[in-house]
Design a protein around this motif. Sequence first.
Motif, short mmCIF file in Angstrom:
data_model
loop_
_atom_site.label_atom_id
_atom_site.label_comp_id
_atom_site.label_asym_id
_atom_site.label_seq_id
_atom_site.Cartn_x
_atom_site.Cartn_y
_atom_site.Cartn_z
N HIS A 288 0.84 -1.21 0.00
CA HIS A 288 0.00 0.00 0.00
C HIS A 288 0.87 1.26 0.00
CE1 HIS A 288 -3.40 2.57 1.33
NE2 HIS A 288 -2.48 3.15 2.07
N ILE A 289 1.87 1.30 0.85
CA ILE A 289 2.76 2.47 0.93
C ILE A 289 3.59 2.60 -0.34
CG2 ILE A 289 4.70 3.51 2.15
CD1 ILE A 289 3.50 2.26 4.73
N LEU A 290 4.13 1.49 -0.82
CA LEU A 290 4.92 1.54 -2.05
C LEU A 290 4.09 2.09 -3.21
CD1 LEU A 290 6.89 -1.82 -1.79
CD2 LEU A 290 7.85 0.50 -1.65
N GLU A 291 2.85 1.63 -3.32
CA GLU A 291 1.98 2.12 -4.39
C GLU A 291 1.69 3.61 -4.21
OE1 GLU A 291 -1.23 -0.70 -4.15
OE2 GLU A 291 -0.23 -2.08 -5.54
N ASP A 292 1.47 4.04 -2.99
CA ASP A 292 1.23 5.46 -2.73
C ASP A 292 2.46 6.32 -3.05
OD1 ASP A 292 -1.34 4.95 -1.96
OD2 ASP A 292 -1.03 5.34 0.18
N LEU A 293 3.64 5.72 -2.98
CA LEU A 293 4.87 6.44 -3.32
C LEU A 293 5.14 6.44 -4.83
CD1 LEU A 293 7.29 5.27 -0.49
CD2 LEU A 293 6.30 7.55 -0.79
N GLY A 294 4.26 5.81 -5.59
CA GLY A 294 4.42 5.81 -7.04
C GLY A 294 5.02 4.54 -7.62
N PHE A 295 5.18 3.53 -6.80
CA PHE A 295 5.76 2.26 -7.27
C PHE A 295 4.67 1.23 -7.57
CE2 PHE A 295 9.22 4.01 -4.57
CZ PHE A 295 10.23 4.05 -5.52
N GLN A 296 3.60 1.66 -8.26
CA GLN A 296 2.49 0.76 -8.54
C GLN A 296 2.94 -0.49 -9.30
OE1 GLN A 296 2.38 4.06 -9.27
NE2 GLN A 296 0.73 4.85 -8.00
N LYS A 297 3.73 -0.32 -10.33
CA LYS A 297 4.16 -1.45 -11.15
C LYS A 297 5.30 -2.24 -10.51
CE LYS A 297 2.73 0.57 -15.51
NZ LYS A 297 3.14 1.08 -16.81
N GLU A 298 6.07 -1.57 -9.64
CA GLU A 298 7.25 -2.20 -9.06
C GLU A 298 7.02 -2.79 -7.67
OE1 GLU A 298 7.06 1.02 -9.96
OE2 GLU A 298 8.36 1.29 -11.68
N ALA A 299 5.86 -2.53 -7.07
CA ALA A 299 5.64 -2.91 -5.67
C ALA A 299 5.89 -4.40 -5.43
CB ALA A 299 4.23 -2.52 -5.22
#
Length: 179
Positions: free
Chosen positions: A82-93
């Motif tokens: 959730h945090i990674l996606e919020d930081l902009g890492f949607q594809k890389e999470a």
Amino acid sequence: PLCSNNNPYASFGATLARDEEQNLWSTPHDVTHTEADDDRVLYNMIVVRNQLDKDSEEWQKLNYDIYTLRQTRKEVRSRWKHILEDLGFQKEADSLLSVTKLSIISDSQNMSKARDILLKLSEETNIFPTSWELSERYLFVVDRLIALDAADEFFRMASTVYPKRPSGDRADESQKAPR
């Protein structure tokens, strides 16, 4: 050890093919598990449970403990994602969270910083449950975040989304962070 000598998995570090249930990270078919201490604990619980009669109280208790541990791991992973996606890492999470026995620390000089950040996350946020023992898996993830120059921002976001509450306080459902 909890493993019996006739168990083909008694040598946990061996690269033997394992039954799907022995894939320890969170669910069968999850190929991201690592052979860390917390995986060995779960593995030993599974071995002991499988040696018990399914109708026994001990089997039921171990089965519940295994399920609970896996659910807790899933929840922690979900929080990190959730945090990674919020930081902009949607594809890389998912790839950032993927840790296997072949994973390496990108820079040995980052090791102490990664440990410090992981400890700080544990002490100053609720990203991990209170009873959680820090997993080596997340040391690798923090190392990757350091390499991406995103570790400090991850900590800030974790502090905001999963703030530490005094041990007696419990958030009601309206205060919990969205998933």
